[in-house]
Design an enzyme around this catalytic site. Structure first.
Site, PDB file in Angstrom:
ATOM      1  N   LYS A  54      -1.337  -4.100  -5.019  1.00  0.00           N
ATOM      2  CA  LYS A  54      -2.221  -3.289  -5.122  1.00  0.00           C
ATOM      3  C   LYS A  54      -3.569  -3.243  -5.955  1.00  0.00           C
ATOM      4  O   LYS A  54      -4.884  -3.541  -5.799  1.00  0.00           O
ATOM      5  CB  LYS A  54      -2.139  -2.708  -3.613  1.00  0.00           C
ATOM      6  CG  LYS A  54      -1.239  -2.499  -2.029  1.00  0.00           C
ATOM      7  CD  LYS A  54      -0.548  -0.846  -2.806  1.00  0.00           C
ATOM      8  CE  LYS A  54       0.038  -1.199  -0.982  1.00  0.00           C
ATOM      9  NZ  LYS A  54       1.205   0.146  -0.453  1.00  0.00           N
ATOM     10  N   GLN A  98       2.841   5.683  -2.219  1.00  0.00           N
ATOM     11  CA  GLN A  98       2.863   4.833  -1.426  1.00  0.00           C
ATOM     12  C   GLN A  98       4.575   5.107  -1.168  1.00  0.00           C
ATOM     13  O   GLN A  98       5.019   5.867  -2.094  1.00  0.00           O
ATOM     14  CB  GLN A  98       3.621   4.103  -2.870  1.00  0.00           C
ATOM     15  CG  GLN A  98       4.582   2.753  -2.797  1.00  0.00           C
ATOM     16  CD  GLN A  98       4.224   1.559  -1.957  1.00  0.00           C
ATOM     17  OE1 GLN A  98       2.572   1.254  -2.374  1.00  0.00           O
ATOM     18  NE2 GLN A  98       4.560   0.910  -0.957  1.00  0.00           N
ATOM     19  N   ASP A 121      -4.313   4.963   3.686  1.00  0.00           N
ATOM     20  CA  ASP A 121      -3.436   4.662   4.326  1.00  0.00           C
ATOM     21  C   ASP A 121      -3.807   4.410   6.111  1.00  0.00           C
ATOM     22  O   ASP A 121      -3.038   4.217   6.875  1.00  0.00           O
ATOM     23  CB  ASP A 121      -2.196   4.784   3.530  1.00  0.00           C
ATOM     24  CG  ASP A 121      -1.485   3.757   3.438  1.00  0.00           C
ATOM     25  OD1 ASP A 121      -2.009   2.586   3.384  1.00  0.00           O
ATOM     26  OD2 ASP A 121      -0.685   3.903   2.625  1.00  0.00           O
TER      27      ASP A 121
END
Ligand SMILES: NC(=O)c1ccc[n+]([C@@H]2O[C@H](COP(=O)([O-])OP(=O)(O)OC[C@H]3O[C@@H](n4cnc5c(N)ncnc54)[C@H](O)[C@@H]3O)[C@@H](O)[C@H]2O)c1
Length: 290
Positions: A54, A98, A121
């Site tokens: 990412k 994460q 997200d």
């Protein structure tokens, strides 16, 4: 006739190029670039690889990489404090925690602290609510990537019979909602579905996100259907999808491979979400004082 293969890498590359252009235009207008703050807690090797991917993608399109790494034994309050700081920081457009996080941490409580306009997200309850209501907001990256692939191939969603196998909060549920909001008639399948074959074989579009290698066989697929395989399972032979690709490809109309289908779209949509977050934040900011 064998199915046309959807090239997720090519579509993802186009999305990344569009984001790079948008970042350059943003820099031109504002003198700085939007930033993505990835938070990695601990040293889980798989998570470290995902976060590295990412960050690399972020740098490639010109977004600011504002990564934070915390030790595995960090306490909840310290992670919460970091998220609160990032939430206030005007240079941070997107915040991504994460997952999974170490056991001592309550990931849901931490995710709740991410402001909805920085939730790249799309996992906070507010983002999920906005999605359910069909109101503007940030959508989860993998489901959004599936929709982008369908749009890219001009596949008609309105009125289509769509079956989504898998109903996780991360993929299956938001995907079913996105497809329903786009006008599809959606069937949602899961481990308790009584007759999976019957629920799949009428679908014009079949999306599979179960994490069950080669679950989908020709018996599940209507000839000519669009088959999107989100599943990724690591095996000694490499990455394997949820669809038995070699058996299904001869009867499907369009199909995604694993790897090289949905996978590359996830990071591309994260980059796009970071740009969208910057725009949402700018739109919601009070006008500058005179
Ligand atoms: N391509 C990507 O970028 C990407 C992103 C996220 C997840 N994934 C992959 O997608 C898959 C699903 O991920 P997830 O996080 O949603 O998984 P999950 O384990 O949280 O959820 C799986 C869902 O599939 C259903 N399911 C499992 N086996 C089934 C079966 N035999 N029949 C019917 N339903 C079944 C379960 O009921 C559940 O709802 C995994 O392989 C994951 O690695 C890929």
């Amino acid at each position: 006739m064998a199915a046309e293969i959807i090239d997720g890498r090519a579509v993802a590359a186009r999305v990344r190029a569009e984001v790079a252009d948008a970042v350059a235009a943003w820099r031109e207008r504002n003198g700085r670039v939007p930033g993505l703050a990835t938070i990695l807690v601990g040293d889980d090797p798989a998570s470290a690889v995902y976060v590295a991917g990412k960050r690399k993608a972020c740098a490639e399109v010109g977004l600011a990489d504002m990564h934070r790494h915390l030790p595995a034994d960090v306490e909840q309050a310290e992670v919460a404090e970091l998220i609160a700081q990032l939430a206030e920081d005007p240079d941070v457009s997107g915040i991504l925690l994460q997952l999974p996080v170490p056991r001592q941490l309550d990931s849901e409580a931490l995710i709740d602290l991410i402001p909805p306009f920085k939730d790249v997200d799309g996992l906070t309850p507010l983002s999920v609510g906005l999605l359910t209501l069909g109101r503007p907001g940030l959508r989860p990256c993998t489901p959004n990537g599936v929709i982008a692939l369908l749009h890219n191939h001009a596949i008609k969603i309105v009125g289509a019979d769509v079956t989504v196998v898998g109903r996780s909060n991360l993929v299956g549920k938001p995907l079913a909602t996105l497809l329903g909001n786009s006008g599809a008639t959606v069937t949602s399948c899961h481990l308790d579905t009584r007759d999976l074959v019957a629920s799949c074989r009428g679908a014009d579009i079949l999306v599979v996100a179960a994490g069950a290698p080669k679950l989908i066989t020709p018996a599940h697929v209507k000839p000519g259907a669009v088959v999107i395989d989100v599943g990724i399972t690591r095996t000694p032979e490499g990455l394997v999808g949820d669809v038995d690709f070699d058996a299904v490809a001869p009867i499907a109309g369009l199909i995604t491979p694993v790897p090289g289908g949905v996978g590359p779209m996830t990071i591309a949509m994260l980059l796009r979400n970071t740009m969208t977050a910057a725009e949402l934040l700018a739109d919601s900011a009070p006008p500058p004082a005179r």
